[in-house]
Design a protein around this motif. Sequence first.
Motif, PDB file in Angstrom:
ATOM      1  N   LYS A  65     -80.322  38.938 -22.934  1.00 16.98           N
ATOM      2  CA  LYS A  65     -80.623  37.539 -22.608  1.00 16.98           C
ATOM      3  C   LYS A  65     -79.877  36.615 -23.554  1.00 16.98           C
ATOM      4  O   LYS A  65     -79.863  36.825 -24.763  1.00 16.98           O
ATOM      5  N   GLY A  66     -79.270  35.602 -22.985  1.00 17.15           N
ATOM      6  CA  GLY A  66     -78.518  34.644 -23.781  1.00 17.15           C
ATOM      7  C   GLY A  66     -77.084  35.056 -24.032  1.00 17.15           C
ATOM      8  O   GLY A  66     -76.278  34.246 -24.519  1.00 17.15           O
ATOM      9  N   ARG A  67     -76.744  36.305 -23.741  1.00 13.61           N
ATOM     10  CA  ARG A  67     -75.373  36.784 -23.965  1.00 13.61           C
ATOM     11  C   ARG A  67     -74.676  37.146 -22.656  1.00 13.61           C
ATOM     12  O   ARG A  67     -73.471  36.938 -22.515  1.00 13.61           O
ATOM     13  N   PHE A  68     -75.414  37.708 -21.718  1.00 14.66           N
ATOM     14  CA  PHE A  68     -74.862  38.126 -20.434  1.00 14.66           C
ATOM     15  C   PHE A  68     -75.333  37.173 -19.346  1.00 14.66           C
ATOM     16  O   PHE A  68     -76.454  36.655 -19.385  1.00 14.66           O
ATOM     17  N   THR A  69     -74.473  36.975 -18.343  1.00 17.01           N
ATOM     18  CA  THR A  69     -74.820  36.130 -17.210  1.00 17.01           C
ATOM     19  C   THR A  69     -74.405  36.819 -15.918  1.00 17.01           C
ATOM     20  O   THR A  69     -73.246  37.212 -15.774  1.00 17.01           O
ATOM     21  N   ILE A  70     -75.350  36.956 -15.010  1.00 15.90           N
ATOM     22  CA  ILE A  70     -75.056  37.542 -13.703  1.00 15.90           C
ATOM     23  C   ILE A  70     -74.902  36.414 -12.692  1.00 15.90           C
ATOM     24  O   ILE A  70     -75.636  35.412 -12.739  1.00 15.90           O
ATOM     25  N   SER A  71     -73.933  36.552 -11.805  1.00 14.48           N
ATOM     26  CA  SER A  71     -73.691  35.516 -10.799  1.00 14.48           C
ATOM     27  C   SER A  71     -73.137  36.171  -9.541  1.00 14.48           C
ATOM     28  O   SER A  71     -72.818  37.354  -9.537  1.00 14.48           O
ATOM     29  N   GLN A  72     -73.013  35.377  -8.499  1.00 12.05           N
ATOM     30  CA  GLN A  72     -72.542  35.926  -7.229  1.00 12.05           C
ATOM     31  C   GLN A  72     -71.571  34.961  -6.574  1.00 12.05           C
ATOM     32  O   GLN A  72     -71.671  33.752  -6.727  1.00 12.05           O
ATOM     33  N   ASP A  73     -70.641  35.512  -5.835  1.00 14.41           N
ATOM     34  CA  ASP A  73     -69.749  34.758  -4.966  1.00 14.41           C
ATOM     35  C   ASP A  73     -69.901  35.365  -3.587  1.00 14.41           C
ATOM     36  O   ASP A  73     -69.285  36.405  -3.289  1.00 14.41           O
ATOM     37  N   ASN A  74     -70.726  34.770  -2.777  1.00 14.05           N
ATOM     38  CA  ASN A  74     -71.037  35.369  -1.481  1.00 14.05           C
ATOM     39  C   ASN A  74     -69.828  35.390  -0.554  1.00 14.05           C
ATOM     40  O   ASN A  74     -69.713  36.280   0.292  1.00 14.05           O
ATOM     41  N   ALA A  75     -68.931  34.432  -0.716  1.00 10.31           N
ATOM     42  CA  ALA A  75     -67.731  34.417   0.121  1.00 10.31           C
ATOM     43  C   ALA A  75     -66.860  35.640  -0.150  1.00 10.31           C
ATOM     44  O   ALA A  75     -66.141  36.112   0.735  1.00 10.31           O
TER      45      ALA A  75
END
Length: 126
Positions: A65-75
Amino acid sequence: QVQLVESGGGSVQTGGSLRLSCAASGPTYNRNLVGWFRQAPGKEREGVAAIRIGLSNTYYADSVKGRFTISQDNAKNTVYLQLNSLKPEDTAMYYCAATPGRPYRPWYDQSQYDRWGQGTQVTVSS
């Protein structure tokens, strides 16, 4: 069938950054929840982060937490894991996994994930 391909691993020094990618193909209903897991030599595989596809729900292990970031690009049908402030203890093989989602199961419950990628190695040197 859903297929997952990870990329982006590598070797960095302590404090460095990497961005992992998990590219998915196949039916979207089978991957409502996508998680990142890691396994270090001699240790059990553990959950790192997860995201609900199409929603803003994200989940993280306390250790990242605070170091890693999860994200998405649905396209692009891709889930990313941004790794910042890396530490030697982050060294592991990182896997992404997908599941339609199971009621009442926490995101880190690995038994619910029925599709796994081949993994990408992250090595952090001190």
